[in-house]
Design a protein around this motif. Sequence first.
Motif, PDB file in Angstrom:
ATOM      1  N   GLU A 146     -17.892 -18.043 -48.159  1.00 54.60           N
ATOM      2  CA  GLU A 146     -16.951 -17.932 -49.270  1.00 54.60           C
ATOM      3  C   GLU A 146     -16.515 -16.492 -49.499  1.00 54.60           C
ATOM      4  O   GLU A 146     -15.377 -16.226 -49.898  1.00 54.60           O
ATOM      5  CB  GLU A 146     -17.575 -18.494 -50.544  1.00 54.60           C
ATOM      6  N   GLU A 180     -15.247 -29.033 -55.073  1.00 54.94           N
ATOM      7  CA  GLU A 180     -15.709 -28.423 -56.311  1.00 54.94           C
ATOM      8  C   GLU A 180     -16.276 -27.034 -56.066  1.00 54.94           C
ATOM      9  O   GLU A 180     -16.142 -26.130 -56.892  1.00 54.94           O
ATOM     10  CB  GLU A 180     -16.770 -29.316 -56.958  1.00 54.94           C
ATOM     11  N   LYS A 181     -16.892 -26.872 -54.894  1.00 50.89           N
ATOM     12  CA  LYS A 181     -17.551 -25.594 -54.592  1.00 50.89           C
ATOM     13  C   LYS A 181     -16.550 -24.473 -54.312  1.00 50.89           C
ATOM     14  O   LYS A 181     -16.808 -23.302 -54.633  1.00 50.89           O
ATOM     15  CB  LYS A 181     -18.459 -25.779 -53.358  1.00 50.89           C
ATOM     16  N   LYS A 183     -13.020 -24.569 -55.046  1.00 50.88           N
ATOM     17  CA  LYS A 183     -11.700 -24.705 -55.670  1.00 50.88           C
ATOM     18  C   LYS A 183     -11.244 -23.454 -56.407  1.00 50.88           C
ATOM     19  O   LYS A 183     -10.053 -23.323 -56.711  1.00 50.88           O
ATOM     20  CB  LYS A 183     -11.694 -25.907 -56.613  1.00 50.88           C
ATOM     21  N   HIS A 184     -12.156 -22.525 -56.672  1.00 44.46           N
ATOM     22  CA  HIS A 184     -11.779 -21.299 -57.374  1.00 44.46           C
ATOM     23  C   HIS A 184     -11.354 -20.186 -56.423  1.00 44.46           C
ATOM     24  O   HIS A 184     -10.889 -19.125 -56.865  1.00 44.46           O
ATOM     25  CB  HIS A 184     -12.973 -20.791 -58.197  1.00 44.46           C
ATOM     26  N   LEU A 185     -11.468 -20.413 -55.110  1.00 42.31           N
ATOM     27  CA  LEU A 185     -11.200 -19.370 -54.124  1.00 42.31           C
ATOM     28  C   LEU A 185      -9.722 -19.294 -53.766  1.00 42.31           C
ATOM     29  O   LEU A 185      -8.956 -20.238 -53.981  1.00 42.31           O
ATOM     30  CB  LEU A 185     -12.022 -19.618 -52.857  1.00 42.31           C
ATOM     31  N   GLN A 186      -9.350 -18.167 -53.177  1.00 38.75           N
ATOM     32  CA  GLN A 186      -7.999 -17.966 -52.667  1.00 38.75           C
ATOM     33  C   GLN A 186      -8.061 -17.907 -51.137  1.00 38.75           C
ATOM     34  O   GLN A 186      -8.922 -17.234 -50.574  1.00 38.75           O
ATOM     35  CB  GLN A 186      -7.400 -16.673 -53.211  1.00 38.75           C
ATOM     36  N   ASP A 208      -7.818 -29.406 -55.284  1.00 40.11           N
ATOM     37  CA  ASP A 208      -7.009 -28.352 -55.892  1.00 40.11           C
ATOM     38  C   ASP A 208      -6.960 -27.092 -55.036  1.00 40.11           C
ATOM     39  O   ASP A 208      -6.001 -26.318 -55.131  1.00 40.11           O
ATOM     40  CB  ASP A 208      -7.556 -28.001 -57.284  1.00 40.11           C
ATOM     41  N   PHE A 209      -7.954 -26.884 -54.212  1.00 37.77           N
ATOM     42  CA  PHE A 209      -7.958 -25.681 -53.380  1.00 37.77           C
ATOM     43  C   PHE A 209      -6.857 -25.718 -52.322  1.00 37.77           C
ATOM     44  O   PHE A 209      -6.589 -24.704 -51.666  1.00 37.77           O
ATOM     45  CB  PHE A 209      -9.331 -25.495 -52.715  1.00 37.77           C
ATOM     46  N   ASP A 213      -0.967 -22.552 -55.013  1.00 39.99           N
ATOM     47  CA  ASP A 213      -1.541 -21.370 -55.665  1.00 39.99           C
ATOM     48  C   ASP A 213      -2.752 -20.839 -54.919  1.00 39.99           C
ATOM     49  O   ASP A 213      -3.022 -19.636 -54.938  1.00 39.99           O
ATOM     50  CB  ASP A 213      -1.949 -21.710 -57.107  1.00 39.99           C
ATOM     51  N   HIS A 214      -3.492 -21.723 -54.248  1.00 40.08           N
ATOM     52  CA  HIS A 214      -4.717 -21.305 -53.562  1.00 40.08           C
ATOM     53  C   HIS A 214      -4.509 -21.125 -52.056  1.00 40.08           C
ATOM     54  O   HIS A 214      -5.162 -20.268 -51.449  1.00 40.08           O
ATOM     55  CB  HIS A 214      -5.822 -22.337 -53.799  1.00 40.08           C
TER      56      HIS A 214
END
Length: 537
Positions: A146, A180-181, A183-186, A208-209, A213-214
Amino acid sequence: MDELIRARAELVLLEERPRELLQQLLDVRAAVVAQRSKIDEIIRSRPTVISRLPIELLLSIIHIDIHASYAPQKRKQELASVSRRWRDVILHSPCLWTTVHVASGISSTKTHLERSRGALLDIVIEAAGWSRSKHLALVPCLDIVESHAHRWRSLLVTSSDEHVGDDNDDEMPLTEFIGEKIKHLQFPSLKRVAILGPSTYCGIGYLDFLSVDHAPALEHLELEEFTTLHDIAKPITMLKTLRLEFCVGSGGIGYVPFPYLIPTQALTKLSLSGCMAIFLPPQNSIHFPSLKTLQMFYVTEIRPFMNVLVAPNLEEFDCIPMGDGDASSVAWSGLSFKFTHVRHLSFSRSGSAETYRTPEILYDDIMALCKTFPGVHHVELDAEYLPYLVKPTPIQEPSSNSYGRLPIDLWTELQSLTLDGLHSKWLDPNQFLAWLVDRQMLGLRQLHVKLKNLCSYGTDENHVEHYFPPLYEHLKENCILELDNFPLSLCIHLSSMPADSSLRLHSAKLPTSLMVDVAAAILAGDMDPNVVSLASE
């Protein structure tokens, strides 16, 4: 007296000559042995041919070999042990360390990240079962990769369908767990994603990843066993190729995420399969201005999607309908003017015949198919379609004996026709030969006819070898004929042909035994080497 002395002296010289010649012979032989030893030493000291290959070429060979292996890491170790040069090439070539298998462990993951030296990464995440504890074991390695999310070039997430869960363990699909793990990454460099796994209903937002946007550079996406309706919050606008395999969700209904997921502007290839039961957008409401290739495999309802699709630049259509779905006359009725630019058509029912009931082929079905794609240049069909393509059917009028147009005549720009399987109905004299003759008499270009898998559909091989050669003789006179995957014994039968004809043997894996048999036939004079070519695809 002087004359005697001279004679004796000459005799001594002559007697000495053989000894000198013998010594010269021995010296020459010794020199030969020494020279051979020197040559052998030079040969032994010189590197092998493969060791003299340029680094770039050797690296290319090693790269292909490793990526073709089922165990890339093990194969990499095997090749590194061949020689010091190979070991140095492997250890110092970043391109051989860009594929990171997260499940291989922390040490292997760190080694790959270090030796890849900043190159873009291909991340592979594999797991068996749906046990959360199994997925948690991936977390340490996931945390490591990550931190390099900016280097991800591709992502493959795959899991087996083994349902392994403890009594006190929450069940979670790997797809949802990974989503879920991360989805906050770019992922600014991510271009390709494939998520393959068992049928499951994941929570909203688990993809969502993949949103713009991601992953703004994403171009290729595969989603297998896809179920949810609003999986991605924002469409992926830059996507070029997309493969979706829908599965049946809760309540026995499959869901289609149009227009929430599929980007329409840049997409050039779309592949759909599975259940599309709920799909009722307005007619001609989905536009794909750049779409070139459309594949529909085992789709439950073809007509609804084709009815709403607008693809003015579609060139290739590949379809395997569901065996118990709508008949072709229903699926294609009224679509005659929508797909006039399609040049490559592949339509097969053989894949679905084993599992689903295959409906009878009717004249209306063939006519509907030909009318829908009137501009095709290259067509591939199951051989069972052929009799219906060239069969004149009486015009449906009372007490009329007149005949209508042949369905195949609607393909006025046809250049090649590939038939899969030698159907028993056209081993006997048939209208196809007559149609080819008529085509020749009209001055049209010779049709390229390719016959594949001659002994399929349960046709007896001996029956084929007995009846096919006469048919072949007529075919090769009226078309450019190509045979793909057929018995060598039949090849021998067909080898006595004029020099201006050609015979090609194709095979995905051309066996050595076949090549040896063909060579033996050529040497024995049973086969003309000028009319035979072997091709391995």
